[in-house]
Design a protein around this motif. Sequence first.
Motif, PDB file in Angstrom:
ATOM      1  N   GLU A 259      -8.530  -0.167  -1.686  1.00 41.44           N
ATOM      2  CA  GLU A 259      -7.561   0.790  -2.239  1.00 41.44           C
ATOM      3  C   GLU A 259      -7.367   0.590  -3.747  1.00 41.44           C
ATOM      4  O   GLU A 259      -6.903   1.485  -4.443  1.00 41.44           O
ATOM      5  CB  GLU A 259      -6.203   0.626  -1.527  1.00 41.44           C
ATOM      6  CG  GLU A 259      -6.186   1.106  -0.080  1.00 41.44           C
ATOM      7  CD  GLU A 259      -6.578   0.033   0.925  1.00 41.44           C
ATOM      8  OE1 GLU A 259      -7.294  -0.927   0.551  1.00 41.44           O
ATOM      9  OE2 GLU A 259      -6.183   0.151   2.102  1.00 41.44           O
TER      10      GLU A 259
ATOM     11  N   LEU B 236     -10.771   0.646   3.573  1.00 39.94           N
ATOM     12  CA  LEU B 236      -9.318   0.524   3.632  1.00 39.94           C
ATOM     13  C   LEU B 236      -8.919  -0.762   4.360  1.00 39.94           C
ATOM     14  O   LEU B 236      -9.559  -1.149   5.340  1.00 39.94           O
ATOM     15  CB  LEU B 236      -8.723   1.727   4.380  1.00 39.94           C
ATOM     16  CG  LEU B 236      -9.005   3.089   3.732  1.00 39.94           C
ATOM     17  CD1 LEU B 236      -8.671   4.221   4.718  1.00 39.94           C
ATOM     18  CD2 LEU B 236      -8.186   3.252   2.454  1.00 39.94           C
TER      19      LEU B 236
ATOM     20  N   THR C  32      -0.879   1.003  -3.179  1.00 41.31           N
ATOM     21  CA  THR C  32      -0.388   1.708  -1.986  1.00 41.31           C
ATOM     22  C   THR C  32       1.103   1.490  -1.729  1.00 41.31           C
ATOM     23  O   THR C  32       1.705   2.244  -0.967  1.00 41.31           O
ATOM     24  CB  THR C  32      -1.136   1.231  -0.729  1.00 41.31           C
ATOM     25  OG1 THR C  32      -0.854  -0.167  -0.535  1.00 41.31           O
ATOM     26  CG2 THR C  32      -2.637   1.416  -0.869  1.00 41.31           C
TER      27      THR C  32
ATOM     28  N   TRP D 246      -2.416   7.150  -5.738  1.00 39.85           N
ATOM     29  CA  TRP D 246      -2.781   7.343  -4.327  1.00 39.85           C
ATOM     30  C   TRP D 246      -2.920   8.824  -3.972  1.00 39.85           C
ATOM     31  O   TRP D 246      -3.705   9.219  -3.114  1.00 39.85           O
ATOM     32  CB  TRP D 246      -1.793   6.623  -3.407  1.00 39.85           C
ATOM     33  CG  TRP D 246      -2.392   6.425  -2.049  1.00 39.85           C
ATOM     34  CD1 TRP D 246      -1.975   6.944  -0.870  1.00 39.85           C
ATOM     35  CD2 TRP D 246      -3.596   5.681  -1.755  1.00 39.85           C
ATOM     36  NE1 TRP D 246      -2.825   6.570   0.142  1.00 39.85           N
ATOM     37  CE2 TRP D 246      -3.825   5.794  -0.384  1.00 39.85           C
ATOM     38  CE3 TRP D 246      -4.493   4.951  -2.532  1.00 39.85           C
ATOM     39  CZ2 TRP D 246      -4.927   5.200   0.246  1.00 39.85           C
ATOM     40  CZ3 TRP D 246      -5.575   4.352  -1.924  1.00 39.85           C
ATOM     41  CH2 TRP D 246      -5.787   4.489  -0.547  1.00 39.85           C
TER      42      TRP D 246
END
Length: 368
Positions: A142, A171, A200, A261
Motif C-alpha cells: 500500500e 495488499l 491506509t 488512497w
Amino acid sequence: MTVDLTPWRDPKRVRQLADQITRLTTKPWHLMEVCGGQTHAIVRHGLDQLLPDRVHLIHGPGCPVCVTPIDIIEQAQQLARRPNTVLVSFGDMLRVPGARESLLDIRATGGAIRTVYSPIDVLALADADPDCDFVFFGVGFETTAPLTALLVQEAARRDLRNLWLLSAHVLVPPALRFLVASGLSRLDAFLLAGHVCAVTGWQDYAALAQELSMPMVVTGFEPVDILQGVEVAIAMLERGDIGIYNAYGRAVTETGNANAWRVVETIFEPCDRSWRGIGPIPDSGLGLRLAYERFDARQLLTACDVSVVEDSVCRSGEVLQGVIKPVECPAFGTACRPDRPLGAPMVSSEGACAAYYQYQKRTPSTPA
Ligand code: SF4
C-alpha cells in the motif's frame, strides 16, 4: 523537513524497554513483524537478542520484491526483450532470480531496462520518446501503490499511448488473514508496518484485529519504535486484550492519507494474486480497473500464461511465512549468497535472508 531520530535510537531507552518487556513477559509469545524493513532493523540492531527467550519475533512476508510471483517476473523479462520497449522498475527488482535468469542478466544481453526512484519519472521518459513503449513494473504494498496509481491517472490525463503498467502490487490485510488461517506458524500478535498504515490509516486493522482475535500494534522502524511496539503487544497479550494500538503516532493516524488512497481506489481494484513461495491469496493483489485496462502491459505479451517451476532448493516460502529463520535454510551463506542468490529474500533490501547475511548470522564458512 528533517526529523531528529536521536530519541528513537537512544541506547539507554532501548535497554529500558528491553528490561520492561522482560518484566512483563510471563508466557511464551510469538509476534510477527510484517514488514521487511522492520526485519532489517531488528536484525541490524540485534533487538531480538535483547528480548527474553519467551518472546519470539517471527519475520513476515512484508518484502514486496520477495513475494512478487515468478510468473510476473517472467512476464517482465519477456517485455524487457520485446523490440522497441523499455522496462522500467525499482533497482531492487533487477537482481531477483526468475526461473533461469534475472532482469540484470537480460540487461547484460541487450534488454532495455531502466531503473527509477519514483514511478512518476516514467512520464518524462514516455513523453520524450513517443515511438517507444515504456512499461512500468509496479511492485510494492500500500506504500508504493499510490504513486503507481498516480502514474496511470496522469498517463490517462495526458492520453499517453506508449506508457504501460505491469502490476505486481499487493495488499497486507489479505496476507495476514491467510497467515493466521494457514496455521503454519504460531502467531499471537502482529506488529504492523508504520509506512503502510501511514497511507491506509489504522482504522481497517481495528476490525481485522477483532476478526482474527489478536492484538495488532502499528510500529515504526527505529529501535525504540520497534521495542515500544513489542512492549505494547506483550502487555496486551498478557492482559488478554484484542484490538489495535497505534505506537507510531508521529506518522500514522486513524484515517491515513485519504487523498493518496482515493487515487489507488480510482485506478485499481483488488484481485487474486499468487505470492512467490506461498501461493495464491484471494483479493491480495491490485489490478487495473476496467476504465484503465488499456494500460495493462500484459496486452503486449505474446504468451501471458508463463508456466514456471520454482527452485526447489530455495525455502523462501517458509522464510516469508515465519516457519523457518533464514539460517535454517541449508543453502544460507553457502549455495545462496548475495552475489549468487537462489531466492529473492537474499537480494532484496527488505529480504530477511539478506538481513541475516549482512548483519548477524553469517555461517563461519562464509567470507565477509
Ligand atoms: S537463504 Fe537463499 S535459498 Fe535459502 S530461503 Fe533464503 S533466498 Fe532462498
